[in-house]
Design an enzyme around this catalytic site. Structure first.
Site, mmCIF file in Angstrom:
data_model
loop_
_atom_site.group_PDB
_atom_site.id
_atom_site.type_symbol
_atom_site.label_atom_id
_atom_site.label_comp_id
_atom_site.label_asym_id
_atom_site.label_seq_id
_atom_site.Cartn_x
_atom_site.Cartn_y
_atom_site.Cartn_z
ATOM 1 N N HIS A 20 -9.785 9.929 1.018
ATOM 2 C CA HIS A 20 -8.779 8.865 0.920
ATOM 3 C C HIS A 20 -7.550 9.222 1.750
ATOM 4 O O HIS A 20 -6.565 8.499 1.775
ATOM 5 C CB HIS A 20 -8.398 8.658 -0.557
ATOM 6 C CG HIS A 20 -7.543 7.451 -0.803
ATOM 7 N ND1 HIS A 20 -6.185 7.530 -1.042
ATOM 8 C CD2 HIS A 20 -7.853 6.125 -0.839
ATOM 9 C CE1 HIS A 20 -5.700 6.307 -1.228
ATOM 10 N NE2 HIS A 20 -6.681 5.437 -1.100
ATOM 11 N N HIS A 52 0.812 -1.218 0.000
ATOM 12 C CA HIS A 52 0.000 0.000 0.000
ATOM 13 C C HIS A 52 0.848 1.271 0.000
ATOM 14 O O HIS A 52 0.316 2.369 -0.083
ATOM 15 C CB HIS A 52 -0.913 -0.051 1.239
ATOM 16 C CG HIS A 52 -2.171 0.725 1.108
ATOM 17 N ND1 HIS A 52 -2.535 1.707 2.009
ATOM 18 C CD2 HIS A 52 -3.163 0.694 0.189
ATOM 19 C CE1 HIS A 52 -3.697 2.231 1.655
ATOM 20 N NE2 HIS A 52 -4.103 1.628 0.556
ATOM 21 N N ASP A 61 16.457 11.445 -8.295
ATOM 22 C CA ASP A 61 17.577 12.359 -8.062
ATOM 23 C C ASP A 61 17.173 13.715 -8.628
ATOM 24 O O ASP A 61 16.402 13.812 -9.583
ATOM 25 C CB ASP A 61 18.859 11.840 -8.715
ATOM 26 C CG ASP A 61 18.791 11.867 -10.226
ATOM 27 O OD1 ASP A 61 19.463 12.707 -10.842
ATOM 28 O OD2 ASP A 61 18.043 11.043 -10.798
ATOM 29 N N LYS A 88 -4.786 10.077 4.739
ATOM 30 C CA LYS A 88 -4.268 9.361 5.903
ATOM 31 C C LYS A 88 -3.391 10.353 6.647
ATOM 32 O O LYS A 88 -2.167 10.343 6.518
ATOM 33 C CB LYS A 88 -3.443 8.137 5.482
ATOM 34 C CG LYS A 88 -4.235 7.104 4.657
ATOM 35 C CD LYS A 88 -4.008 7.267 3.195
ATOM 36 C CE LYS A 88 -4.651 6.211 2.329
ATOM 37 N NZ LYS A 88 -6.014 5.846 2.552
ATOM 38 N N LYS A 136 2.879 4.409 -1.137
ATOM 39 C CA LYS A 136 2.834 5.221 -2.357
ATOM 40 C C LYS A 136 4.016 6.179 -2.309
ATOM 41 O O LYS A 136 3.959 7.207 -1.622
ATOM 42 C CB LYS A 136 1.529 6.023 -2.424
ATOM 43 C CG LYS A 136 0.268 5.151 -2.400
ATOM 44 C CD LYS A 136 -0.647 5.611 -1.300
ATOM 45 C CE LYS A 136 -1.886 4.782 -1.087
ATOM 46 N NZ LYS A 136 -2.055 3.522 -1.692
ATOM 47 N N ASP A 179 -2.206 19.849 17.501
ATOM 48 C CA ASP A 179 -1.890 21.180 18.050
ATOM 49 C C ASP A 179 -1.294 22.132 17.014
ATOM 50 O O ASP A 179 -0.584 23.083 17.386
ATOM 51 C CB ASP A 179 -0.914 21.060 19.236
ATOM 52 C CG ASP A 179 -1.494 20.260 20.399
ATOM 53 O OD1 ASP A 179 -2.731 20.177 20.498
ATOM 54 O OD2 ASP A 179 -0.715 19.713 21.199
#
Length: 810
Positions: free
Chosen positions: A661, A332, A339, A663, A334, A668
Site C-alpha cells: 500500500h 485520500h 501540538d 507510496k 492521511k 540515489d
C-alpha cells in the site's frame, strides 16, 4: 509529418483570439440531442464561455480559464509551465465554447514541433482551422508564444542534489523548509526482534522507528489541538498492541483516546472522506468499506468534531464532470497534526507543531510488522482486526490467510510541520463547516512560530518540502486569477485552480537521478499517451501523468551515454479486491500496458547501441508474498471456507500476497518522497483524488562525492532486509549490475518457492518476481505456466473492461 520527442519543459502563453464569427458546429446526432436537452432544461443559451487548450499530439497538457461573453475577441493572457515527455508532430491549440453538458468546438491551430524543437522562441498569430483543416469563418487567428527547453538544459539533470543549497522543486505552493527533522516508518509497527545491523555515516547504526506507537504518544501528549484527515478512520482500532512493549493507557481504542483528549479541552477535528456509495442500501460497507458513517456515529454527541467530507468538485465544471468527481473520487490524504512539547527543554510550557504524513490510514487492516504473518497472529493482534477483502465471505471464524499490509509513513518536525497544518486549515475552512480551528495567534505565548528544530550544521538535519494533489473544491484560499495562481505555484484549469505538485516532485526527482531509483507503490500505471493502440484508443484513456515515461526515458538516456542506471519497482500482486473482478482486471490491464511501453523503450535503446542485454537488468518489477508452514498451537478456526474457492485454496497452500500500500520513491539513497499518492492518474491529476506527500533529503548525506549513508540509505536497506530476509554487500550499490542481478535472482527463487505445489519451510523472504515475462520486442507475456495468480482464476495480465469507464480505473 515526422514526430519528435519533446522531453523537457515547454513554456507556453495563450494571449487572445481575433475576429471570431458565430459559434462552432456540434457534430452529428449527439450534437442535436445536446442542443435539445439544453433547450429543454434552459441551459447553454445566450452567453459564450470560451476557453483554449494545449495538446501535444493527442495529450491534453494545459487549458485556460473560461472567458464569459466575449464571443468575438476573448483575451486570456495565460502562461503555462508544462513538463513534457511526448512524441508529437504538432502542438495544438483548441478553442472551445463551454456549456453545462459539454463543449462546442470552435477550431484548432497547429504549430509544428519542428519550429520549437531547437529551443527558439516562437511568438505568432496562428490560423484557426476546422476539422477538415480549412480556415474557420472570418479567418480568425490565435496569438500564442512557445519556447521549449530540452531536459538536458536543466542544470539539475542527472546531477542529483549537488549541495545543501538545492532549493527544492520550483513552481510549487509550498517552498522547501530547512532545519527539519524526519522519522521514517516501515509498517505500522516494528517489534523488538527486527534488528538488521545497517551502518550509517559517522559510526552510527540505523534504528527503525515505530509509527503507531509514536502516533499514540503524540495524540496522548497533545494539549491544544489534534487534527486528523483520512480516507478512512475507524474508531474501534487499537494503536498499541505489542505485549512486549506496553504503554500506560495503551489499551484504549483510538476513538476512546480522541474522546478523552477532547473532554480534556483539546480541540479534536477529524476530516474523513464521505464515501458517497456508503448510503446505498445494497452497499452496507460502501464499495471500499471505509466505516465513514460508523465513525461519524461514534463521535456524535462527543466533544470530537468529526466531519464526513465528500470529494466536491471545484465550482464551474459541467454537470457530467461534477457527477464524476463527487461519486468517483476520494479524499485520500492521511495526516495527523498535534501540538507537542519542545525537544530538550525541561519544564518548558512552550509547545510546537508536529505532523505525520504517509500511506497509513488509522483504520482496520493496517496494523502489521515486517514479518507480515498470514496465520500466526490470528489469535493475538489480528484476532479482532482480521482483514481479507480479496475473498468473498472471509472471516476470522473461517481462518487465514489474512491480508498482510505493507506501508510507509513519516513524522515531520520543524517548519514543515506547520505546512501540513496549513493544508488541514485550508481543507477545514472549505469543507469543515464551523470555524473552530485553533487560533494560533491567540496562543502565541504558548505555541512557537514555525522555526527550525535543528541547526543546518547538525549532521541529522533535513530539508523538506510539502507537495499536494488538490484543487479549489477541497481547499480554501486558492487565488482566483490564473496570474495569481501561477505566482502561487498552482495550475489553472478551465474552471478550477489545481495544486499538482506531487507529480512535479516525482518528475523532478526522476530527472535529477544519477544512479538508481527504488519505487514502492500500490499502483503503477500512466503515460497512456505513449501506450500501444492494442485494442484501445490511447487518447480516450487520459492517464496522462508522466511518471512511467520519465522513468523509461531516464533509463534510455543512460543507455545512450553508456552509463549504468537501474529502476526497481515493487507493487502488489493485484489491487485489493476480488482478483477476477472487472475493476481489478481492468487496472491490471492498464499496468501491463504501462510496463510494456517502458520495456519497449528500454529494448529499443539497447538495440540502438548494439546491446542484447536482459531488460530486467535496467527495469525490474516485484511484488510481495508470504507462505508459512503450519505450527503447533496455531489458531484453529471453528469453520472452513467453502470448498473449491480461492479462499480454501489459499488456506490449504498456506500462502497469500502481502498488500503493498506504500507510496514511496527513493532516488540515489539521498532523496525520498513519502505520501498518500499512488502512481496513477487519480492521485497525480490534482483534480481527482486529494493527496499529500513530503519530499526530503539530508544535506550532509548526499551522493555527490561518495555514496549517501544517511537515514534514507538506512531506511532502504531496512526495507530490503524486510523484503529479502537478508543483508548483502551488493545491496549497498543498487546501481551495480551485480546488485540488480542478485535481487532478480533471489526474487525468481522466492517466486518458485511461493508458487510451488509443496511447502517444507517458511518463505525465507517476501520479495517475489512480478510474474510476467518480457518478450524480445518488449511485449509483456505470461510466465510459462502462470496465466492466473496462484489459487485464483484471475488473469495476471488483466482483462480490458468493456463497461467500466477508464476515469474510474486509472
Amino acid at each position: 509529418m515526422a514526430q519528435h520527442l519533446l522531453h523537457g519543459t515547454l513554456h507556453a502563453t495563450i494571449y487572445e483570439v481575433d475576429a471570431l464569427h458565430g459559434g462552432g458546429v456540434r457534430q452529428g446526432f449527439l450534437g442535436k440531442i445536446l442542443a435539445n436537452v439544453e433547450e429543454t432544461i434552459g441551459v447553454g443559451k445566450g452567453e459564450t464561455q470560451l476557453y483554449a487548450t494545449i495538446d501535444l499530439q493527442k495529450a491534453r497538457v494545459g487549458r485556460t480559464r473560461k472567458i464569459k461573453n466575449e464571443p468575438k475577441n476573448p483575451k486570456w493572457y495565460e502562461s503555462f509551465h508544462i513538463y513534457c515527455a511526448h512524441l508529437a508532430s504538432d502542438i495544438i491549440f483548441t478553442v472551445k465554447d463551454d456549456n453545462p453538458i459539454g463543449a462546442t468546438l470552435i477550431g484548432r491551430a497547429y504549430i509544428p514541433v519542428d519550429q520549437v524543437i531547437n529551443g527558439e522562441e516562437v511568438d505568432q498569430w496562428v490560423e484557426i482551422l476546422d476539422n477538415d483543416r480549412n480556415p474557420i469563418q472570418g479567418g480568425s487567428k490565435i496569438h500564442v508564444k512557445l519556447q521549449y527547453f530540452h531536459v538536458e538544459e536543466d542544470r539539475n539533470w542527472n546531477m542529483g542534489i549537488k549541495s545543501a543549497k538545492f532549493p527544492g522543486v520550483p513552481y510549487t505552493f509550498f517552498s522547501q523548509r530547512q532545519g527539519c527533522k524526519v522519522s521514517l516508518y516501515q509498517d505500522a509497527h516494528i517489534p523488538d526482534n527486527f534488528v538488521p545491523r545497517i551502518p550509517l555515516a559517522g559510526g552510527k547504526n540505523y534504528e527503525p522507528q515505530r509509527c503507531w506507537e509514536d502516533i499514540f504518544d503524540a495524540i496522548s501528549n497533545a494539549k491544544h489541538l489534534i487534527y486528523i484527515t483520512g480516507w478512512s478512520v475507524y474508531a474501534e482500532i487499537a494503536l498499541v498492541r505489542d505485549s512486549r512493549r506496553p504503554k500506560p493507557g495503551g489499551d484504549v481504542t483510538i476513538g476512546e483516546l480522541l474522546k478523552k483528549k477532547a473532554s480534556e479541552g483539546v480541540r479534536v477535528l477529524l476530516l474523513v472522506w464521505d464515501d458517497r456509495t456508503s448510503v446505498d442500501v445494497l452497499k452496507k460497507d460502501g464499495l471500499m468499506a471505509t466505516h465513514d458513517e460508523e465513525t461519524e456515529n461514534f463521535f456524535r454527541g462527543s466533544d470530537v468534531h468529526c466531519i464526513l467530507c465528500p470529494r466536491n468538485p471545484d465550482d464551474g465544471g459541467s454537470i457530467v464532470q461534477s457527477l464524476q468527481i463527487s461519486t468517483m473520487f476520494t479524499h485520500h490524504q492521511k495526516i495527523v497534526v498535534v501540538d507537542s512539547e519542545m525537544p530538550s527543554r525541561g519544564g518548558s510550557e512552550m509547545r510546537r507543531i508536529v505532523s505525520f504524513v504517509g500511506g497509513i490510514d488509522l483504520c482496520d487492516g493496517r496494523y502489521d510488522t515486517p514479518f507480515h504473518s498470514l496465520f500466526r497472529t490470528l489469535d493475538t493482534v489480528h484476532h479482532d482486526d482480521f482483514h481479507q477483502p480479496n475473498f468473498t465471505g472471509a472471516a476470522i471464524t473461517k481462518g487465514g490467510p489474512r491480508e498482510p499490509w505493507h506501508d510507509i509513513h513519516s513524522r515531520l518536525e520543524g517548519p514543515i510541520a506547520w505546512d501540513v497544518m496549513y493544508n488541514f486549515e485550508q481543507r477545514w475552512s472549505k469543507q469543515g463547516g464551523k470555524d473552530i480551528l485553533v487560533k494560533l495567534r491567540d496562543l502565541s505565548d504558548i505555541i512557537i512560530t514555525p522555526s527550525p528544530v535543528m541547526f543546518q550544521e547538525d549532521h541529522d538535519v533535513w530539508n523538506v518540502q510539502l507537495f499536494r494533489s488538490i484543487d479549489g473544491g477541497a481547499a480554501a484560499g486558492f487565488p482566483e486569477s490564473p496570474e495569481a495562481a501561477a505566482e502561487a505555484g498552482l495550475v489553472s484549469g478551465k474552471d478550477n485552480i489545481i495544486d499538482r505538485s506531487i507529480q512535479d516532485a516525482y518528475i523532478h526527482a526522476i530527472r535529477r537521478a544519477k544512479d538508481f531509483i527504488y519505487v514502492e507503490n500500490q499502483y503503477f500505471l500512466g503515460s497512456s499517451f505513449a501506450w500501444a493502440a492494442d485494442g484501445i484508443t490511447p487518447e480516450d484513456i487520459n492517464a496522462l501523468h508522466l511518471i512511467p515515461k520519465e522513468l523509461s526515458l531516464k533509463i534510455v538516456s543512460k543507455i545512450e551515454k553508456g552509463e549504468k542506471f537501474r529502476v526497481y519497482v515493487v507493487v502488489p500482486m493485484w489491487p485489493e479486491g476480488l482478483p477476477e473482478s472487472g475493476s481489478v482486471q481492468a487496472i491490471l490491464d492498464w499496468q501491463r500496458r504501462t510496463m510494456e511501453m517502458m520495456y519497449k523503450d528500454v529494448i529499443q535503446a539497447l538495440r540502438a547501441q548494439g546491446l542484447e542485454e536482459d531488460p530486467r537488468n535496467y527495469l525490474t518489477f516485484f511484488c510481495l508474498g508470504n507462505r508459512e508452514v503450519k505450527k503447533d498451537g496455531e489458531y484453529e478456526p471453528a469453520e472452513k471456507p467453502d470448498p473449491d474457492t480461492d479462499y480454501m485454496r489459499a488456506q490449504e497452500a498456506r500462502r497469500f500476497m502481502i498488500y503493498v500500500h506504500t507510496k514511496m520513491m527513493i532516488v540515489d539513497d539521498e532523496y525520498i518522497i513519502i505520501g498518500s499518492a499512488n502512481i496513477n492518474q487519480r492521485s497525480m491529476d490534482g483534480a481527482r483524488d486529494s493527496e499529500i506527500a513530503m519530499g526530503g533529503y539530508q544535506p550532509h548525506h548526499l551522493s555527490h562525492r561518495q555514496p549517501a549513508r544517511g537515514q534514507i540509505h538506512g531506511f532502504r536497506m531496512s526495507l530490503w532486509y524486510e523484503h529479502l530476509g537478508m543483508l548483502d554487500e551488493t545491496f549497498l550499490d543498487p546501481s551495480s549490475l551485480e546488485c540488480i542481478e542478485k535481487v532478480n535472482r533471489i526474487s525468481d527463487k522466492y517466486w518458485d518457492f511461493y508458487s510451488s505445489e509443496s511447502l517444507e519451510h517458511d518463505l525465507p523472504g517476501h520479495l517475489l518476481r512480478y510474474p510476467i515475462g518480457v518478450a524480445s520486442e518488449g511485449d509483456i507475456t505470461e510466465l510459462p505456466g502462470f496465466e492466473f495468480f496462484p489459487d485464483t482464476k484471475a488473469r495476471i495480465l488483466g482483462t480490458k473492461s468493456d463497461y467500466l469507464p477508464p476515469i474510474l480505473t486509472t
